[in-house]
Design an enzyme around this catalytic site. Structure first.
Site, PDB file in Angstrom:
ATOM      1  N   LYS A  31       0.874  -1.269  -0.185  1.00 35.29           N
ATOM      2  CA  LYS A  31       0.044   0.017  -0.071  1.00 35.29           C
ATOM      3  C   LYS A  31       0.736   1.126  -0.127  1.00 35.29           C
ATOM      4  O   LYS A  31       0.525   2.360  -0.757  1.00 35.29           O
ATOM      5  CB  LYS A  31      -0.993   0.061   1.269  1.00 35.29           C
ATOM      6  CG  LYS A  31      -2.085  -1.105   1.076  1.00 35.29           C
ATOM      7  CD  LYS A  31      -3.400  -0.829   1.536  1.00 35.29           C
ATOM      8  CE  LYS A  31      -4.481  -1.636   1.183  1.00 35.29           C
ATOM      9  NZ  LYS A  31      -5.806  -1.530   2.023  1.00 35.29           N
ATOM     10  N   LYS A  87      -4.042 -11.011  -6.649  1.00 35.50           N
ATOM     11  CA  LYS A  87      -5.171 -11.193  -5.983  1.00 35.50           C
ATOM     12  C   LYS A  87      -6.218 -10.437  -6.471  1.00 35.50           C
ATOM     13  O   LYS A  87      -6.002  -9.224  -7.026  1.00 35.50           O
ATOM     14  CB  LYS A  87      -4.748 -10.601  -4.622  1.00 35.50           C
ATOM     15  CG  LYS A  87      -6.046 -10.958  -3.355  1.00 35.50           C
ATOM     16  CD  LYS A  87      -5.756 -10.050  -2.312  1.00 35.50           C
ATOM     17  CE  LYS A  87      -6.369  -8.810  -2.112  1.00 35.50           C
ATOM     18  NZ  LYS A  87      -6.806  -8.210  -0.797  1.00 35.50           N
ATOM     19  N   LYS A  92     -10.632  -5.184  -4.210  1.00 37.31           N
ATOM     20  CA  LYS A  92     -11.651  -4.271  -4.656  1.00 37.31           C
ATOM     21  C   LYS A  92     -11.243  -2.793  -5.058  1.00 37.31           C
ATOM     22  O   LYS A  92     -11.859  -2.228  -5.647  1.00 37.31           O
ATOM     23  CB  LYS A  92     -12.903  -4.147  -3.486  1.00 37.31           C
ATOM     24  CG  LYS A  92     -12.261  -3.693  -1.891  1.00 37.31           C
ATOM     25  CD  LYS A  92     -13.213  -3.237  -1.088  1.00 37.31           C
ATOM     26  CE  LYS A  92     -13.263  -4.217   0.208  1.00 37.31           C
ATOM     27  NZ  LYS A  92     -12.306  -3.721   1.139  1.00 37.31           N
TER      28      LYS A  92
HETATM   29  P1  ATP Z   1      -8.310  -3.615  -0.592  1.00 33.13           P
HETATM   30  O1  ATP Z   1      -8.367  -4.354  -1.884  1.00 33.13           O
HETATM   31  O2  ATP Z   1      -8.765  -2.462  -0.531  1.00 33.13           O
HETATM   32  O3  ATP Z   1      -7.061  -3.828  -0.079  1.00 33.13           O
HETATM   33  P2  ATP Z   1      -9.719  -6.250  -0.081  1.00 33.13           P
HETATM   34  O4  ATP Z   1     -10.461  -6.465  -1.321  1.00 33.13           O
HETATM   35  O5  ATP Z   1      -8.210  -7.003   0.371  1.00 33.13           O
HETATM   36  O6  ATP Z   1      -9.281  -4.474   0.022  1.00 33.13           O
HETATM   37  P3  ATP Z   1     -10.523  -6.160   2.632  1.00 33.13           P
HETATM   38  O7  ATP Z   1     -11.760  -5.320   3.381  1.00 33.13           O
HETATM   39  O8  ATP Z   1      -9.191  -5.852   3.037  1.00 33.13           O
HETATM   40  O9  ATP Z   1     -10.616  -6.185   1.170  1.00 33.13           O
HETATM   41  O10 ATP Z   1     -10.748  -7.537   2.856  1.00 33.13           O
HETATM   42  C1  ATP Z   1     -11.955  -8.269   3.692  1.00 33.13           C
HETATM   43  C2  ATP Z   1     -11.621  -9.753   3.763  1.00 33.13           C
HETATM   44  O11 ATP Z   1     -11.604 -10.364   2.575  1.00 33.13           O
HETATM   45  C3  ATP Z   1     -10.216 -10.352   4.292  1.00 33.13           C
HETATM   46  O12 ATP Z   1     -10.433 -11.325   5.106  1.00 33.13           O
HETATM   47  C4  ATP Z   1      -9.580 -10.495   3.109  1.00 33.13           C
HETATM   48  O13 ATP Z   1      -8.485 -11.506   3.598  1.00 33.13           O
HETATM   49  C5  ATP Z   1     -10.623 -11.209   2.232  1.00 33.13           C
HETATM   50  N1  ATP Z   1     -10.190 -11.069   0.742  1.00 33.13           N
HETATM   51  C6  ATP Z   1      -9.932  -9.809   0.118  1.00 33.13           C
HETATM   52  N2  ATP Z   1     -10.081 -10.330  -1.213  1.00 33.13           N
HETATM   53  C7  ATP Z   1      -9.655 -11.585  -1.155  1.00 33.13           C
HETATM   54  C8  ATP Z   1      -9.468 -12.457  -2.384  1.00 33.13           C
HETATM   55  N3  ATP Z   1      -9.359 -12.131  -3.564  1.00 33.13           N
HETATM   56  N4  ATP Z   1      -9.591 -13.937  -2.283  1.00 33.13           N
HETATM   57  C9  ATP Z   1      -9.865 -14.367  -0.916  1.00 33.13           C
HETATM   58  N5  ATP Z   1     -10.175 -13.611  -0.033  1.00 33.13           N
HETATM   59  C10 ATP Z   1     -10.153 -12.188  -0.017  1.00 33.13           C
END
Ligand code: ATP
Ligand code: LTN
Length: 334
Positions: free
Chosen positions: A115, A197, A200
């Site tokens: 980040k 990965k 969002k």
């Molecule tokens: P950002 O992209 O803004 O970092 P994020 O998509 O990782 O956000 P978070 O709110 O940080 O979303 O994550 C919420 C939950 O979703 C966490 O437990 C995270 O591990 C899980 N998660 C996020 N992306 C994935 C993915 N691609 N596959 C599986 N689990 C995920």
């Protein structure tokens, strides 16, 4: 453990539209613990401000995330659902834990490194100390298990180290938690770059399937998904990361095993397969979307849930924080 009860805790940031990665890696697994555990699922809005947010969007997404929790099957009568900033003990314990967390430990966190590279103009101290706020979230509730995607495993491990360090100095303070990851779905990959990965905050909306995407959009995104050379539907993360990711998604939404999927699509091409993945995803998400719309149309109902969840969470949070204060030697005269 809180008394005799085992505890599950997790959180999702209201920092963007939630993806099927958030759903399959995290939220869908939260309800598994509702029956046997005391469960706390939090909308972690204080985490979201480590990167800049538009206030109106943050507010709307906070409601949306709570509505999605409920639409994904979390019954507010069986789970404590609430918003982090409404329970002030999170930030208070985070400060205390900052004093028990080493600079070197925080410097090694891969999410911080990623980040800070992506937001080079805003490498604020909150971004750096984010894992201590996350540790506070978890430890306040004497949590046993933390259902998360694999990207959060390192943070939960740091939380364990902090808890153990604190317990060594002040025995019996915290339960040491364990990260729990879905067998499949703990890391859903981007549809455009399947070695990355699904996130969002990805700028390419075609790389990401959102929980609230409509049926046609979902099918179109899967049709465009990057696949690999060859035409075989075979699970091999190194040689065929694109197809393997689609197989994982299909498996998660249909309950079919990878072997069953290989058999189902034996001799058929990528086109057929991608359409099937799109349809299975759209079918599985349709009831979630309908419930989400119903919950969102009742703002007062959502606010009542937030209030109820806050009261419940505060009771537990307050107990742990005053125990910590006592152990540290803070004077408490009330
Ligand atoms: P950002 O992209 O803004 O970092 P994020 O998509 O990782 O956000 P978070 O709110 O940080 O979303 O994550 C919420 C939950 O979703 C966490 O437990 C995270 O591990 C899980 N998660 C996020 N992306 C994935 C993915 N691609 N596959 C599986 N689990 C995920
Ligand atoms: N850091 C997590 C969100 C999060 C969380 C938590 C997850 C904040 N506090 C406590 C589990 C437990 C993320 O970025 N996905």
């Amino acid at each position: 453990m809180f008394g005799e009860q085992k505890v599950s805790f997790s959180g999702v940031q209201p920092s963007g539209n939630l993806t099927i990665g958030n759903y399959l890696g995290a939220i869908r697994n939260f309800s598994e613990y509702s029956e046997k555990y005391k469960t706390f699922y939090c909308v972690v809005d204080q985490h979201a401000i480590t990167v800049r947010q538009v206030p109106a969007d943050l507010r709307r997404r906070t409601y949306e995330t709570l509505a999605l929790y409920m639409a994904c099957g979390l019954d507010p009568n069986k789970n404590t659902l609430y918003v982090q900033s409404m329970v002030h003990e999170h930030a208070e314990l985070a400060w205390i834990l900052n004093c028990f967390t080493m600079f070197g430990e925080l410097s090694r966190m891969t999410q911080f490194k990623d980040k800070s590279a992506r937001h080079a103009d805003n490498i604020n101290a909150g971004l750096f100390t984010y894992p201590t706020l996350m540790a506070a979230d978890i430890l306040l509730y004497q949590t046993d298990v933390v259902p998360v995607g694999i990207d959060q495993k390192q943070h939960v491990e740091l939380c364990r180290d902090i808890a153990e360090r604190f317990n060594q100095l002040y025995p019996g303070t915290f339960t040491v938690p364990e990260p729990i990851m879905a067998k499949h779905g703990m890391k859903i990959m981007s549809l455009a770059e399947p070695t990355k990965k699904m996130s969002k905050s990805d700028e390419n909306a075609n790389a990401v399937v959102y929980i609230l995407d409509d049926r046609d959009t979902i099918i179109r995104k899967f049709k465009r998904a990057v696949t690999d050379s060859g035409s075989e539907i075979r699970y091999d993360v190194n040689e065929k990361p694109g197809v393997s990711n689609l197989m994982t998604i299909y498996s998660c939404f249909t309950g079919k095993s990878i072997e069953e999927i290989e058999r189902e699509f034996d001799g058929r091409g990528y086109g057929d397969f991608k359409l099937a993945v799109g349809e299975a995803t759209a079918d599985a998400l349709a009831p979630v979307q309908a419930d989400f719309r119903a919950y969102m149309s009742d703002k007062a109902g959502l606010e009542a849930q937030m209030k109820k969840g806050t009261e419940e969470a505060s009771w537990y949070a307050c107990r742990t924080l005053s125990k910590v204060a006592k152990k540290l030697g803070f004077v408490q005269v009330r």
